[in-house]
Design a protein around this motif. Structure first.
Motif, short mmCIF file in Angstrom:
data_model
loop_
_atom_site.label_atom_id
_atom_site.label_comp_id
_atom_site.label_asym_id
_atom_site.label_seq_id
_atom_site.Cartn_x
_atom_site.Cartn_y
_atom_site.Cartn_z
N UNK A 127 0.83 -1.21 0.00
CA UNK A 127 0.00 0.00 0.00
C UNK A 127 0.86 1.26 0.00
N UNK A 133 -1.52 2.78 -5.13
CA UNK A 133 -2.17 2.14 -3.99
C UNK A 133 -2.13 3.03 -2.75
N UNK A 135 -2.40 6.20 -2.82
CA UNK A 135 -3.46 7.19 -3.05
C UNK A 135 -4.84 6.64 -2.67
N UNK A 136 -5.10 5.38 -3.01
CA UNK A 136 -6.47 4.87 -2.78
C UNK A 136 -6.68 4.30 -1.38
N UNK A 138 -7.40 3.84 2.38
CA UNK A 138 -8.06 4.62 3.44
C UNK A 138 -7.48 4.23 4.79
N UNK A 139 -7.72 5.06 5.75
CA UNK A 139 -7.27 4.76 7.10
C UNK A 139 -7.75 3.36 7.54
N UNK A 140 -9.01 3.07 7.22
CA UNK A 140 -9.56 1.78 7.64
C UNK A 140 -8.84 0.60 6.99
N UNK A 141 -8.30 0.82 5.79
CA UNK A 141 -7.56 -0.27 5.15
C UNK A 141 -6.32 -0.63 5.97
N UNK A 203 -16.51 -5.63 13.93
CA UNK A 203 -16.31 -4.70 12.82
C UNK A 203 -16.66 -5.33 11.46
N UNK A 206 -19.64 -4.41 9.06
CA UNK A 206 -19.75 -2.99 8.69
C UNK A 206 -18.60 -2.56 7.79
N UNK A 207 -17.80 -3.49 7.39
CA UNK A 207 -16.57 -3.11 6.70
C UNK A 207 -16.43 -3.80 5.36
N UNK A 208 -15.32 -3.51 4.70
CA UNK A 208 -15.02 -4.14 3.42
C UNK A 208 -14.79 -5.64 3.56
N UNK B 34 1.16 9.17 -10.80
CA UNK B 34 -0.06 9.97 -10.72
C UNK B 34 0.25 11.47 -10.66
N UNK B 88 -20.15 -2.08 -1.14
CA UNK B 88 -19.62 -2.69 0.08
C UNK B 88 -18.29 -3.41 -0.08
N UNK B 89 -18.06 -4.05 -1.22
CA UNK B 89 -17.04 -5.10 -1.19
C UNK B 89 -15.68 -4.73 -1.78
N UNK B 90 -15.50 -3.52 -2.23
CA UNK B 90 -14.17 -3.17 -2.74
C UNK B 90 -13.19 -3.17 -1.58
N UNK B 91 -12.07 -3.88 -1.75
CA UNK B 91 -11.08 -3.91 -0.67
C UNK B 91 -9.91 -2.95 -0.93
N UNK B 92 -10.04 -2.17 -2.02
CA UNK B 92 -8.96 -1.27 -2.42
C UNK B 92 -7.63 -2.00 -2.55
N UNK B 97 -6.13 -0.22 -10.65
CA UNK B 97 -5.67 1.17 -10.73
C UNK B 97 -4.96 1.53 -12.03
N UNK B 131 -20.93 2.56 9.96
CA UNK B 131 -19.53 2.93 10.08
C UNK B 131 -19.35 4.42 9.75
N UNK B 138 -13.02 9.59 9.36
CA UNK B 138 -12.07 8.54 9.73
C UNK B 138 -12.38 7.25 8.98
#
Ligand code: SF4
Ligand code: SF4
Ligand code: SF4
Lengths: 240, 512
Positions: A127, A133, A135-136, A138-141, A203, A206-208, B34, B88-92, B97, B131, B138
């Protein structure tokens, strides 16, 4: 039972309930939401069995990811493999005597935790390394990765370095599963490990992490490429 | 970014006289570093109130737009499984990309599929997930404000809905579905895109994208008939509104007028003539294209498609065939049966509907047409798989027929054919850079950049094999490439339809 045990046992039940209700209600939502059109990604299977096989390949070997990005595939796949081994290993806590069909897992006994842990670090670094990666993300990741790393690390510690009282843990877990809770082993590493797992369960819905269930409901992959042969009916279409 | 006002949001970007330089052709497609904001100045014109109202949308951005947008988002989440699950399901993971031609061409990180989708997802999180409601920023949840809406408008109109990202995503997340939903939401609050919505208005009023009335169509057709007769000495007819013909041909209206599209129309006419199959065009169903899909509006899509249903009812053809058009073939192949089916009155022996390439290829296989390949000897041909055809349709019975049948057909009418590099064709194909309603002049610099991967791939076979013709089966691709190729220093005659090649090679009058 002491206060700590009481508190933890209540906490565990709440966490498990949130996980089950949360996860199932998401799944029910996915299942119930209509697909107005056939949007199969082609070339795609022309039979239902083919579509099932397509999803099985995605779940089993991460096929699309393999063709998309070998490095992410490597990290992601080994991590999930490690996770699967770890989960299978943990099944022994739920059955007495441990089923014979799980005997093979002892071969991996020593490494399972590491097969899970090392790729997590790899994925974390990934990441940070590429600008895209980073850039995309998030904090939660990051939080999820750290949470999983801590769970793996404490799990490994209980086994190799601190020698947690496995018998006691098993009794405790069996107690929870059979709704007759007992006192929990007072082992700081185990308690930390257990707490983190419960947090993860809470969690999860509610999450990915819901990708674990959602992958079975992705229309581009689950639908059958047969729109000319079989009329797809839109459940909410206005007659006309 | 500074705070923006409602006025700024709907005002068009100032017109530039200078074209931006296009990427240099090297034959290589490189993933760029980028550059934040690199594509933020490409903005489509906003539709005027009278255009919006014709489509049943509010004329301009409504005062309570935020509330209305969130309400519409909620409705769409209930109606589209794709949208709900993909939120919901994208895990990034990042696998998508480097897959979008608009990211590769512009370097703007918001053109990475996952980042584009995140523009939508952060609003979803804020208003539809626990969430997001509890943890806000956050958890990656953001208030839907004017600034974000402006970004929506910019970047959801830099997606050609080509589905390349979906192919490479481990969960099949289709950003096209998300950009369709975003446009539907923007339309519902009065923020529509001029080019697409004007065209839909023309279809409602006149019946086709070009806004050609019955007499204009008749003229165009007579012109084509004269051309063919002058060229070949044989009176090939283009029948219009003939009842009880074997075939109803529905084709993009550009085929009647634009160049090189019209050459393919000539090709279709010659095929029908030579095969001796009775056929007709329809003055009411004079448009295969369906821009309703681009704005994600089910009702518009159905209303546009219903003209074809009416024509089938009135003219009673036995077969329904669709001309060369990418998104039109998607709507026809994947959606028509749902929107206007079942096609009970059509002959079940043939696919309902059938693609013109399936039709012609079959005829040649059966020996119904005599072909002189040498008529195309001046060309070394390659084929651009239109993204919609490639990733949202099929031809023939087998998966992948949409790649094989056009290639087979081309090879039956030309001697020299080569494919572009494997990683740029078939299901991996890049979009031409103008699909999904982006074929509009104010963003021509964006379109040129979006075409970069395809132009690099083309350039590589031009260098190595002397390719001088790229065969197309999409009206938008044809319009795009004839415009963009000269910007890259490639002659615009390099772009043309498959049936242009078929028409040239077909020996008229050989068999009667
Ligand atoms: S490939 Fe799919 S899961 Fe991965 S970042 Fe892109 S959209 Fe998300
Ligand atoms: S659908 Fe195509 S244009 Fe849109 S984000 Fe995906 S790859 Fe890019
Ligand atoms: S114009 Fe052609 S390549 Fe571009 S979106 Fe349409 S089908 Fe795809």
């Amino acid at each position: 039972m002491n206060v700590i045990s009481l508190f933890y046992t209540a906490f565990a039940y709440v966490a498990i309930a949130i996980f089950l209700v949360g996860f199932l209600s998401r799944i029910i939502k996915y299942a119930k939401t209509p697909s107005p059109l056939n949007i199969t990604l082609t070339p795609g299977p022309t039979t239902r069995a083919g579509a099932v096989y397509r999803v099985v390949q995605e779940v089993g070997v991460f096929k699309s990811l393999f063709y998309s990005n070998r490095i992410i595939w490597l990290g992601g796949y080994i991590m999930h493999l490690g996770l699967a081994l770890v989960l299978i290993k943990h099944l022994r806590f739920f059955f007495t005597p441990a089923p014979a069909s799980l005997a093979w897992i002892t071969t991996f006994e020593a490494y399972a935790g590491f097969i899970f842990f090392v790729p997590l670090i790899f994925l974390f670094l990934l990441r940070l390394i590429t600008d895209r990666t980073f850039y995309i993300s998030l904090l939660t990741d990051y939080i999820i990765l750290v949470l999983l790393m801590l769970i793996a690390a404490t799990g490994i510690l209980t086994k190799y370095y601190v020698r947690t009282d496995i018998i006691g843990v098993k009794e405790y877990i069996m107690g929870i599963v059979s709704f007759s809770p007992t006192a929990m082993p007072m082992d700081i590493i185990f308690i930390t490990h257990f707490t983190l797992v419960m947090l993860l369960l809470i969690y999860f819905p509610f999450s990915k992490l819901m990708h674990a269930g959602g992958i079975f409901f992705s229309p581009t992959r689950t639908q059958v490429d047969e729109p000319r042969e079989v009329r797809h009916v839109n459940p909410w279409a206005v007659k006309g | 970014m500074a705070d923006i006002t409602k006025e700024q949001l709907i005002t068009s970007a100032p017109k530039k006289k200078e074209r931006e330089p296009v990427p240099k052709l090297t034959g290589k497609i490189k993933t760029p570093k980028i550059v934040t904001g690199a594509a933020s100045h490409y903005k489509c014109h906003v539709a005027k109130p009278e255009v919006q109202e014709k489509l049943g949308f509010p004329g301009e951005l409504v005062d309570n737009w935020q509330e209305a947008a969130i309400r519409r988002m909620g409705e769409l989440l209930e109606k589209y499984k794709s949208l709900q699950v993909y939120m919901d399901i994208c895990v990034r993971c990042g696998a998508c990309t480097d897959k979008c031609q608009f990211f590769l061409g512009t370097k703007d990180p918001k053109n990475m599929p996952v980042a584009r989708a995140e523009l939508f997802r952060k609003v979803y999180r804020r208003y539809f997930t626990r969430e997001g409601k509890i943890f806000g920023k956050v958890a990656g949840a953001v208030d839907f404000d004017l600034e974000l809406l402006a970004e929506w408008y910019t970047y959801f109109h830099q997606c050609s809905q080509c589905r390349r990202c979906s192919l490479y995503c481990p969960y099949g997340i289709d950003t096209a579905e998300i950009s369709m939903a975003a446009r539907e939401i923007m339309d519902s609050i009065g923020l529509g895109q001029k080019y697409v919505n004007e065209i839909i208005g023309k279809v409602y009023e006149i019946g086709n994208n070009l806004g050609m009335s019955g007499p204009a169509l008749q003229n165009a057709i007579e012109f084509v008939e004269e051309e063919i007769e002058e060229d070949t000495g044989i009176p090939v007819k283009l029948p219009m509104d003939v009842e009880d013909a074997e075939v109803l041909l529905v084709t993009p209206s550009a085929d009647f007028f634009a160049s090189p599209h019209i050459e393919s129309l000539v090709g279709y006419a010659k095929v029908f003539h030579q095969a001796g199959i009775s056929w007709t065009l329809s003055s009411t169903a004079s448009e295969a294209g369906n821009f309703g899909m681009f704005i994600g509006n089910y009702n518009a899509m159905q209303k546009i498609a219903s003209r074809i249903k009416d024509a089938i009812y009135e003219l009673r053809p036995k077969r329904l065939i669709v001309g060369e058009c990418g998104h039109a073939w998607r709507v026809a192949y994947q959606f028509w049966n749902t929107l206007i089916g079942p096609f009970d009155t059509l002959n079940p022996k043939y696919p309902r509907p059938q693609h013109i390439c399936e039709f012609t290829n079959d005829l040649i296989d059966k020996g119904a047409l005599e072909i002189d390949k040498s008529a195309n000897d001046e060309f070394v041909v390659t084929f651009h798989d239109s993204c919609n055809v490639a990733r949202a349709t099929r031809m023939g019975d087998k998966p992948g027929g949409q790649f094989d049948i056009p290639r087979e057909l081309i090879k039956k009418v030309v001697n020299k054919y080569v494919d572009m590099p494997a990683e740029t064709i078939r299901e991996k194909t890049f979009c031409c850079g103008s699909g999904g309603g982006l074929l509009t002049d104010e963003i021509v610099d964006l379109r040129a950049k979006g075409a970069m991967p395809r132009m690099q791939a083309l350039h590589s076979v031009m260098e190595t094999h002397g390719v001088n013709f790229m065969a197309l089966i999409c009206a938008i691709c044809k319009a795009q490439f004839t415009k963009i190729m000269p910007m890259y220093g490639v002659p615009m005659e390099t772009a043309g339809g498959i049936h242009q090649l078929v028409g040239r090679a077909l020996v008229l009058g050989a068999k009667e």
